[in-house]
Design an enzyme around this catalytic site. Structure first.
Site, PDB file in Angstrom:
ATOM      1  N   HIS A  82      40.746  59.794  11.094  1.00  0.00           N
ATOM      2  CA  HIS A  82      40.911  59.061   9.830  1.00  0.00           C
ATOM      3  C   HIS A  82      39.560  58.683   9.220  1.00  0.00           C
ATOM      4  CE1 HIS A  82      45.321  58.367  10.298  1.00  0.00           C
ATOM      5  NE2 HIS A  82      45.019  58.469  11.567  1.00  0.00           N
ATOM      6  N   ASN A 155      51.313  55.816   9.192  1.00  0.00           N
ATOM      7  CA  ASN A 155      51.041  57.125   8.601  1.00  0.00           C
ATOM      8  C   ASN A 155      52.069  57.433   7.516  1.00  0.00           C
ATOM      9  OD1 ASN A 155      48.805  57.830  10.143  1.00  0.00           O
ATOM     10  ND2 ASN A 155      49.963  58.988  11.646  1.00  0.00           N
ATOM     11  N   HIS A 346      44.000  47.475  13.162  1.00  0.00           N
ATOM     12  CA  HIS A 346      44.376  47.505  14.576  1.00  0.00           C
ATOM     13  C   HIS A 346      45.854  47.131  14.729  1.00  0.00           C
ATOM     14  CE1 HIS A 346      44.563  46.920  18.750  1.00  0.00           C
ATOM     15  NE2 HIS A 346      43.962  45.762  18.868  1.00  0.00           N
TER      16      HIS A 346
END
Ligand code: HDE
Length: 684
Positions: A82, A155, A346
């Protein structure tokens, strides 16, 4: 798409605590005197101190050394995956209280505006990779809630390649450019990637998703997002439900087609960031609704797959997505490095009322993200402006590299008398985080659960859910990707796997890439999930880009009428001609040309309106026809005024679907806008 209204945008900014917090760190350099970082004013910033005009340079030059030493360290390691991403600020509001599901504060009160930062990304490429290659897109959101940061690091595809985090480095090593020659950049079309897929049956469903148009989105604004893993929501009474998170774009879910995606890569490598940046600057704020699929604890085993398996989705027709709130992105960053690059997302950042499941992939991620930020951004990465929570934070952590606060006092340990045993812990009833006490039993073991074994049913479900057009795209994508694989055996092994999903698909692909279809049983699944098709979506004209091709002497009245109608419908017309500068039409209408054939490729537009003029040169006509052919081949709407018709007449596309010509009836604008809203004419 929300439009900025009556200064509301400015008000949103004032309301957003996070923006205010970031403002404190913004430094304006314009109009200021130049100084070194220690404050000394600089009298010459262009000549290094040397022993004579033509002599050697002197080590003494502290200004030179400071400037170059800083420059030498300007880059931090890019994200391992990413790496290329683009971010924006905004806010989230829940539609109504979700107290029955969760005690999370930001999901209780519809008037509560929670600041968010979203980073969209591509998985495979380096930071400079073109933005329209075939790749999974990251959709990661940081909610700055009153109770701390909650990160939904998802995603644009609801499942993943693997079931256990320990395989992630293998997947990524296979997917990245091959190490011996570092080719190809940001692509899965090469041997090692397909070798991994062909050797790992658990990737069967994801293989189908990535070969679909999902991996070439039209825009970040038309992309769904998924939390992928099963999470838990826990309410005040301590009841837990399993949930899957979804983001649904209000503009609908739309993708590019492959030929277009490849060409855009050359025409505008910044296609997606430009689209997001420009629309936010124009006040076309992207909006996404947050949805949850909810499963009671008692229904944990209701499916014939395991809800802890991240290679599986919960069909929306079986567990409907409940829409619970909306996110609006209304502000671009001030500095890409400070915000988009340094943001540390995170999945382990959660707040009371949200908890993890035992999904082994999620559990693996809980280790990896903090670890990577410490390496990539530095020890005190959580104190960087973009990562700070908006609520107060106090603890006994001290010192380390680039500590951003000056901790006062001598007590930095828990259990103390000197500071009244503060900072003090907070019980669950008062907002402290308490882990949900789920049952755990079993022996220590390295083994995937048997319930994770079925790899082909959902791959088939996905295939069954596609329209014929989408199936065609998937078949071509496989033929392309495997066509770039040099090792015949690797191609064969992937086709062997496809045959277990669909024999029909395997036959098409095998024929194209020169391998055989093995005699294996394909999946027997006959059900489908219409929600999985990209064509089952909303079609709206707003914010679509129209190329308006004009020449000297254009019909001024006609042009003004059509352009005004387009703008009212939210379309974004852009004038294109042979040269930049002013262009005169009839009725005293003048347009200022900023874009020309040389600078603007047809692929970056969603449709074309050919206006032309009475004296178009051969070259002008040729270039216009090239433009129209490309648009036509990509199934996009084409409009033509009366002059325009004379140019495109030779192409033989009159009367074909999505080709709208002005026939003097006065309803051209309406018909063209309707064609734009439809976006593609697959039936051509
Ligand atoms: Fe990530 N992933 N990931 N991932 N991931 C990273 O974190 C990792 C996975 C996702 O815009 C890294 O800060 C492991 C699934 C996004 O900054 C790294 C595993 C999903 C982003 C990492 C996974 C994602 C990342 C790289 C398997 C979808 C970009 C730099 C256990 C739900 C976030 C960084 C941003 C980034 C590790 C699997 C999404 C290395 C070990 C599944 C959107 O820590």
């Amino acid at each position: 798409m929300a439009k900025r209204q009556d200064g509301r945008g400015d008000q949103d900014r004032k309301e957003s605590k996070k923006i205010e917090q970031l403002q404190e760190f913004v430094r304006v350099n314009e109009g200021k005197e130049l100084t070194a970082s220690e404050g000394v004013k600089i009298s010459d910033d262009e000549n290094t101190l040397s022993a004579g005009e033509r002599g050697p340079q002197l080590l003494e030059d502290f200004l030179f050394r400071e400037k170059l030493a800083h420059f030498d360290r300007e880059r931090i390691p890019e994200r391992n995956v990413h790496a290329r991403g683009y971010g924006a600020h905004g806010f989230f509001k829940v539609y109504q209280s979700q107290a029955y599901l969760t005690k999370a504060h930001f999901l209780q009160d519809p008037t509560c505006e929670t600041p968010v930062f979203v980073r969209f990304s591509q998985v495979a490429g380096s930071r400079g990779v073109n933005e329209t290659n075939r790749d999974v897109r990251g959709f990661a959101t940081k909610f700055y809630t009153e109770e701390g940061n909650f990160d939904l690091v998802g995603n644009n595809i609801p499942i993943f390649f693997i079931q256990d985090g320990i395989k992630f480095p293998d997947l990524i090593h296979a997917l990245k450019p091959e190490p011996h020659n570092e080719i190809p950049q940001g692509q899965t079309a090469h041997d090692t990637f397909w070798d991994f897929i062909g050797s790992n049956e658990e990737s069967a469903a994801m293989m189908m998703w990535i070969m679909s148009d999902r991996t070439i989105p039209r825009s970040f604004r038309t992309m769904e997002g998924f939390g992928v893993h099963t999470f838990r929501l826990v309410n005040k009474e301590g009841d837990s439900h399993f949930v899957k998170f979804h983001w649904k774009p209000l503009l609908g879910k739309h993708s590019l087609i492959w030929d277009e995606a490849q060409k855009i890569g050359g025409a505008d490598a910044d296609f997606h960031r430009r689209d997001l940046w420009t629309n936010i600057e124009m006040g076309n704020f992207p909006e996404y609704e947050l949805g949850v699929q909810v499963l009671a604890e008692k229904d944990e085993f209701m499916f014939d797959f395991d809800i802890l398996d991240a290679t599986k989705l919960w069909p929306e027709e079986v567990v409907p997505v409940q829409i619970i709130g909306k996110m609006t992105l209304n502000r671009n960053v001030t500095n890409v490095f400070a915000e988009t690059e340094q943001v540390a997302l995170h999945p382990g950042n959660i707040v009371p009322g949200i908890d993890f499941s035992n999904d082994p992939l999620l559990q693996g991620r809980l280790f990896s993200y903090t670890d990577t930020q410490i390496y990539r951004v530095g020890t005190n990465f959580k104190q960087i402006p973009i990562n700070r929570p908006v609520c107060p934070f106090h603890n006994n952590q001290r010192d380390g590299a680039a500590r951003y606060v000056i901790d006062k006092g001598k007590v930095a340990y828990k259990n103390n008398y000197l500071a009244g045993n503060t900072p003090s812990t907070v019980p669950g009833s008062k907002g402290g985080f308490v882990t949900y006490p789920s049952m755990v039993e079993g022996v220590k073991i390295r083994k995937t659960a048997k319930s994770f074994d079925d790899h082909f049913s959902q791959a088939r479900l996905f295939w069954n859910s596609m329209t014929d057009v989408e199936k065609g795209h998937i078949a071509t994508a496989f033929s392309f990707e495997l066509g770039k694989v040099e090792t015949l055996e690797v191609r064969q092994r992937v086709v062997n796997m496809i045959a277990r999903v669909s024999r029909e698909l395997a036959l098409t692909v095998a024929d194209d890439v020169g391998v055989e279809v093995p005699n294996v049983n394909e999946s027997k699944v006959t059900s489908s999930s219409p929600a999985l098709s990209l064509m089952n979506t909303v079609y709206r004209p707003d914010t679509l880009k129209v190329a308006v091709i004009v020449d000297h002497g254009f019909n001024g009245r006609e042009l003004s009428t059509v352009i005004n109608a387009m703008k009212s419908a939210g379309l974004q017309p852009t004038f294109i001609s042979e040269k930049q500068g002013k262009l005169e039409g009839t009725n005293g209408v003048q347009v200022n040309i900023k874009h020309k054939f040389l600078t603007d490729a047809p692929v970056v537009y969603d449709g074309v309106y050919v206006v032309g003029g009475p004296n178009m040169s051969e070259t002008f006509q040729y270039k216009t026809r090239q433009f129209v052919i490309e648009q036509y081949n990509h199934y996009k709407p084409i409009g033509a005024s009366q002059y325009g018709q004379s140019v495109i007449g030779q192409l033989g596309i009159d009367g074909r679907p999505g080709v709208v010509v002005a026939d003097g009836q006065g309803d051209f604008a309406e018909k063209f806008i309707n064609a734009m809203a439809k976006q593609r004419f697959w039936e051509r």
